[in-house]
Motif scaffolding. Structure first.
Motif, PDB file in Angstrom:
ATOM      1  N   LEU A 142       0.368   7.141  -6.196  1.00 23.80           N
ATOM      2  CA  LEU A 142      -0.964   7.191  -6.787  1.00 23.80           C
ATOM      3  C   LEU A 142      -1.764   8.383  -6.268  1.00 23.80           C
ATOM      4  O   LEU A 142      -2.472   9.056  -7.042  1.00 23.80           O
ATOM      5  N   VAL A 143      -1.660   8.654  -4.975  1.00 21.62           N
ATOM      6  CA  VAL A 143      -2.358   9.809  -4.403  1.00 21.62           C
ATOM      7  C   VAL A 143      -1.875  11.100  -5.052  1.00 21.62           C
ATOM      8  O   VAL A 143      -2.665  12.002  -5.355  1.00 21.62           O
TER       9      VAL A 143
ATOM     10  N   LEU B  40       0.822  -1.210   0.000  1.00 23.62           N
ATOM     11  CA  LEU B  40       0.000   0.000   0.000  1.00 23.62           C
ATOM     12  C   LEU B  40       0.859   1.263   0.000  1.00 23.62           C
ATOM     13  O   LEU B  40       0.577   2.227  -0.715  1.00 23.62           O
ATOM     14  N   THR B  41       1.924   1.249   0.814  1.00 25.07           N
ATOM     15  CA  THR B  41       2.804   2.417   0.871  1.00 25.07           C
ATOM     16  C   THR B  41       3.516   2.629  -0.455  1.00 25.07           C
ATOM     17  O   THR B  41       3.627   3.767  -0.943  1.00 25.07           O
TER      18      THR B  41
ATOM     19  N   LEU C 270       0.334   3.434  -3.109  1.00 25.41           N
ATOM     20  CA  LEU C 270      -0.642   4.484  -2.830  1.00 25.41           C
ATOM     21  C   LEU C 270      -0.036   5.875  -2.769  1.00 25.41           C
ATOM     22  O   LEU C 270      -0.670   6.847  -3.202  1.00 25.41           O
TER      23      LEU C 270
END
Length: 409
Positions: A30-31, A23-24, A27
């Motif tokens: 991506l954010v 996720l890190t 994401l």
């Protein structure tokens, strides 16, 4: 070598498969892309008002004034179309309300003693009305000094400044440009976070396995030195992967964000940052991961490691303390010294490289010094990776740490 590879692959597989790492890794970039994409859509659908119209509102070209001081006795012909005198404040305010003038300046009777001028306006022009009272201030200077034209010129224009840049191999840097400070500062924090974060991960990994008794099982299959080598390489590989992904994502994001955020259009990351950044991350990580591993070998839990951790990361904090010097004076003696000293070099050299071209010999020398320091620290810390240290539950102390570092029990 086979056992080192087993430890290495185990560490990589454990972390890469964890949900938090995935996720890190994905994401965060991506954010950033989503924010740029959404802001771009909002700007196209709801274009922001013209900045010029906010700073330069439409107003009459004429400015009015009332002079209670009696200084302004003459208005030159060239100013007759842009300035208008009124006998009293009431008449001036009435003209302002009717839209005949843009602003009204009222010069107080005690102007010579106080310099007081009151400004009345229905709309403020931030560029014209902030910090000056033109043309009234010029009229005051003119009436006071019209018999001394040279003195009048110096009062109105005290400086005829000529700026000349000395020819250098690199273009002059603008110290007032926000990007001149922003880019190196961002690079500094980027490498500080990744080197410290990756090295701290090793400390957390070792202390956790000691508390969970996993360390006892591992020591039945591999030697302490093999375990340390495998963990350093494995966790370092994961940290390097994350750094490269984020760095490449940041470079791509800057290309797209420049179209959405005009303030970011001038940002350029020097190409040398990527190549030298990877090398300096590997060397810097190896140095501090070795020190963190030594702490982890001695402490029974992560809480006991707090006092020693500060001493280890202190060299990484020093470049942050001198970041203004590294950015604004990258060729100063202290800046060069911090970028060559092995314990501060991983962060300090990246700051200098983002701020100015660095001679290749300095980059190479710093890398060699870091490599030698990394080998030296790993050899010292290997002495701490003994079964009696890894399996003991004694509290940490500086004395024990130094004794173990020196190879004494």
């Amino acid at each position: 070598m086979k056992k080192i590879w087993l430890v290495l692959s185990h560490e990589i597989e454990t972390i890469v498969r964890s949900r938090s790492f995935i996720l890190t890794l994905i994401l965060v970039p991506l954010v950033g892309f989503l924010v740029v994409f959404i802001v771009g859509i909002l700007q196209r659908n709801n274009p922001s008002p013209d900045l010029t119209s906010l700073l330069l509102p439409e107003r009459p070209p004429v400015k009015g004034f009332v002079d209670y001081s009696g200084i302004i006795l003459e208005v030159p012909e060239e100013l007759g179309e842009i300035v208008r005198a009124y006998p009293n404040e009431s008449d001036g305010l009435q003209a302002l309300k009717e839209g005949q003038i843009a602003v009204l300046y009222v010069v107080s009777r005690d102007y010579l003693e106080t310099g007081k001028i009151d400004l009345f306006a229905q709309q403020i022009n931030l560029l014209e009305d902030s910090g000056n009272a033109y043309p009234v201030d010029w009229l005051i200077h003119y009436n006071l000094l019209k018999d001394k034209p040279q003195l009048l010129d110096r009062v109105v224009q005290p400086l005829n400044l000529k700026v000349e840049f000395i020819a250098t191999e690199k273009p002059p840097r603008d110290p007032n440009d926000m990007l001149t400070f922003f880019v190196p500062y961002g690079i500094t924090l980027f490498f500080y976070v990744f080197i410290l974060g990756s090295a701290s991960l090793l400390l957390s990994n070792i202390t956790t396995e000691k508390q969970n008794r996993v360390m006892e099982i591992l020591l039945t299959s591999v030697t302490p030195s093999q375990m340390m080598t495998g963990k350093i390489i494995g966790l370092g590989s994961v940290g390097l992967l994350q750094m490269v992904v984020w760095l490449v994502s940041a470079l791509i994001l800057l290309q797209f964000s420049g179209r959405t955020f005009t303030a970011l259009q001038g940002i350029q990351i020097p190409p040398a940052i990527i190549g030298w950044g990877v090398l300096y991350f590997i060397l810097g990580y190896t140095i501090f991961a070795g020190l963190m591993a030594g702490i982890g070998a001695l402490v029974p839990n992560l809480r006991e490691a707090s006092q020693a951790t500060f001493l280890v990361i202190l060299p990484l904090i020093i470049p942050l303390m001198f970041i203004s010097l590294l950015i604004n004076r990258p060729d100063a003696a202290l800046s060069i010294g911090l970028s060559l000293f092995p314990l501060t070099s991983p962060v300090a050299m990246m700051t200098r490289l983002a701020a100015t071209p660095v001679p290749i010999w300095q980059l190479g020398l710093a890398a060699v010094l870091q490599a030698l320091t990394a080998v030296f620290i790993i050899r010292l810390v290997s002495g701490m990776f003994r079964a009696q240290n890894l399996l003991s539950g004694q509290s940490f102390s500086i004395k024990v740490f130094l004794q173990a570092l020196a190879g004494r029990s």
